[in-house]
Design a protein around this motif. Structure first.
Motif, short mmCIF file in Angstrom:
data_model
loop_
_atom_site.label_atom_id
_atom_site.label_comp_id
_atom_site.label_asym_id
_atom_site.label_seq_id
_atom_site.Cartn_x
_atom_site.Cartn_y
_atom_site.Cartn_z
N ILE A 82 0.84 -1.21 0.00
CA ILE A 82 0.00 0.00 0.00
C ILE A 82 0.87 1.25 0.00
N TYR A 83 1.96 1.21 0.78
CA TYR A 83 2.89 2.34 0.82
C TYR A 83 3.46 2.64 -0.56
N VAL A 84 3.88 1.59 -1.26
CA VAL A 84 4.46 1.77 -2.61
C VAL A 84 3.43 2.35 -3.57
N ILE A 85 2.19 1.86 -3.49
CA ILE A 85 1.12 2.36 -4.38
C ILE A 85 0.84 3.84 -4.12
N LEU A 86 0.69 4.20 -2.83
CA LEU A 86 0.40 5.60 -2.47
C LEU A 86 1.57 6.51 -2.82
N LEU A 87 2.78 6.00 -2.63
CA LEU A 87 3.97 6.80 -2.95
C LEU A 87 4.02 7.09 -4.45
N GLN A 88 3.73 6.09 -5.27
CA GLN A 88 3.73 6.30 -6.72
C GLN A 88 2.69 7.33 -7.13
N TYR A 89 1.52 7.26 -6.50
CA TYR A 89 0.48 8.24 -6.80
C TYR A 89 0.94 9.65 -6.42
N TYR A 90 1.57 9.79 -5.26
CA TYR A 90 2.05 11.09 -4.78
C TYR A 90 3.11 11.65 -5.72
N ILE A 91 4.07 10.83 -6.11
CA ILE A 91 5.16 11.30 -6.98
C ILE A 91 4.64 11.62 -8.38
N ASN A 92 3.69 10.83 -8.88
CA ASN A 92 3.11 11.11 -10.19
C ASN A 92 2.40 12.46 -10.20
N GLU A 93 1.79 12.81 -9.07
CA GLU A 93 1.10 14.10 -8.96
C GLU A 93 2.07 15.28 -9.01
N LEU A 94 3.32 15.04 -8.65
CA LEU A 94 4.32 16.13 -8.67
C LEU A 94 4.78 16.47 -10.08
N ASN A 95 4.59 15.57 -11.03
CA ASN A 95 4.86 15.84 -12.46
C ASN A 95 6.25 16.42 -12.71
N TYR A 96 7.27 15.75 -12.24
CA TYR A 96 8.63 16.29 -12.38
C TYR A 96 9.01 16.54 -13.84
N ASN A 97 8.72 15.58 -14.71
CA ASN A 97 9.09 15.74 -16.12
C ASN A 97 8.36 16.91 -16.77
N GLU A 98 7.06 16.99 -16.50
CA GLU A 98 6.25 18.07 -17.08
C GLU A 98 6.71 19.44 -16.59
N ARG A 99 7.01 19.53 -15.29
CA ARG A 99 7.48 20.80 -14.72
C ARG A 99 8.85 21.16 -15.28
N ALA A 100 9.72 20.15 -15.43
CA ALA A 100 11.06 20.41 -15.98
C ALA A 100 10.97 20.95 -17.39
N LEU A 101 10.06 20.38 -18.19
CA LEU A 101 9.88 20.84 -19.57
C LEU A 101 9.33 22.27 -19.61
N LYS A 102 8.37 22.56 -18.74
CA LYS A 102 7.78 23.90 -18.69
C LYS A 102 8.83 24.94 -18.30
N ILE A 103 9.68 24.59 -17.33
CA ILE A 103 10.73 25.52 -16.89
C ILE A 103 11.78 25.68 -17.97
N HIS A 104 12.03 24.61 -18.74
CA HIS A 104 12.96 24.71 -19.86
C HIS A 104 12.46 25.73 -20.89
N TYR A 105 11.18 25.67 -21.22
CA TYR A 105 10.60 26.65 -22.15
C TYR A 105 10.62 28.05 -21.54
N HIS A 106 10.47 28.11 -20.22
CA HIS A 106 10.51 29.40 -19.52
C HIS A 106 11.87 30.06 -19.69
N GLN A 107 12.94 29.27 -19.52
CA GLN A 107 14.28 29.86 -19.67
C GLN A 107 14.54 30.28 -21.11
N LEU A 108 13.92 29.59 -22.07
CA LEU A 108 14.05 30.00 -23.47
C LEU A 108 13.33 31.32 -23.72
N ASP A 109 12.18 31.52 -23.07
CA ASP A 109 11.46 32.79 -23.18
C ASP A 109 12.31 33.93 -22.61
N ILE A 110 12.98 33.66 -21.49
CA ILE A 110 13.84 34.69 -20.89
C ILE A 110 15.02 34.99 -21.81
#
Length: 210
Positions: A82-110
């Motif tokens: 159960i811990y592993v399942i809940l942890l995966q759900y929590y980390i998936n909600e953080l969207n590290y890859n999506e946020r990294a890509l958005k910030i990458h485009y942000h630095q290109l805008d700057i």
């Protein structure tokens, strides 16, 4: 600081430096989030292997070993799964890859804004701009407004990103000299250690039961 001494030419150079610092911080943040994402994939691979192994042992019960045919072992396996399942759900909600890509485009805008500021500097000595400095100021204010809008529409970097950027500007190539004490990294490292702690605990318990 005497604000009455401010002029458009000095402000252009100051803002380019400011924009560059922000862009470098964003680059560091994007890299950090990508690393989190890559490390979590490895961690989840290990945790899932352990969870599946424990479940199989629990289902096998006495057929595998008498040590696995117990309510306590089944409960521990269930809690861990159960811990592993809940942890995966929590980390998936953080969207590290999506946020990294958005910030990458942000630095290109700057970077685009930095180029536009540099264009103003290149053109500032032309006869046209000497005659029409008001137009230069107007363009400068438009760029500042766009910069503020970009900042408002994106998440802020962490102090660790700024420290890494400073270290790099000082010629320190080893970014590991800057300790990452963000909640994200703390949780990641806890689970990295769990990869070996959990099997050790289960083994010790089984030996105790034996």
């Amino acid at each position: 600081m005497k604000y009455n001494n401010i002029n458009i030419h000095s402000e252009l150079e100051k803002k380019i430096n400011t924009f560059n610092k922000t862009r470098n911080n964003r680059i560091k943040m994007s890299t950090r989030l990508k690393n989190y994402s890559s490390n979590w994939k490895l961690v989840f691979f290990g945790l899932n292997i352990e969870a599946v192994t424990f479940i199989i042992l629990s289902l096998g019960g006495e057929k595998v070993s008498a040590k696995f045919d117990g309510t306590l072992f089944s409960v521990l396996v269930g809690v861990f799964s159960i811990y592993v399942i809940l942890l995966q759900y929590y980390i998936n909600e953080l969207n590290y890859n999506e946020r990294a890509l958005k910030i990458h485009y942000h630095q290109l805008d700057i970077e685009d804004l930095i180029i536009r500021l540099k264009e103003l500097i290149v053109c500032r000595n032309s006869k046209e701009n000497k005659k029409n400095e008001f137009k230069m100021i107007e363009d400068y204010m438009v760029i500042l407004h766009e910069y503020q809008t970009i900042l408002k529409n994106n998440e802020n970097h962490d102090p660790v990103d700024h420290l890494k950027s400073i270290k790099e500007s000082l010629g320190v190539k080893d970014s590991h000299q800057v300790s990452d004490f963000t909640i994200d990294n703390i949780i990641l490292n806890i689970n990295i250690h769990l990869l070996w702690i959990v099997p050790v605990i289960f083994t010790m318990l089984l030996l105790t039961w034996g």
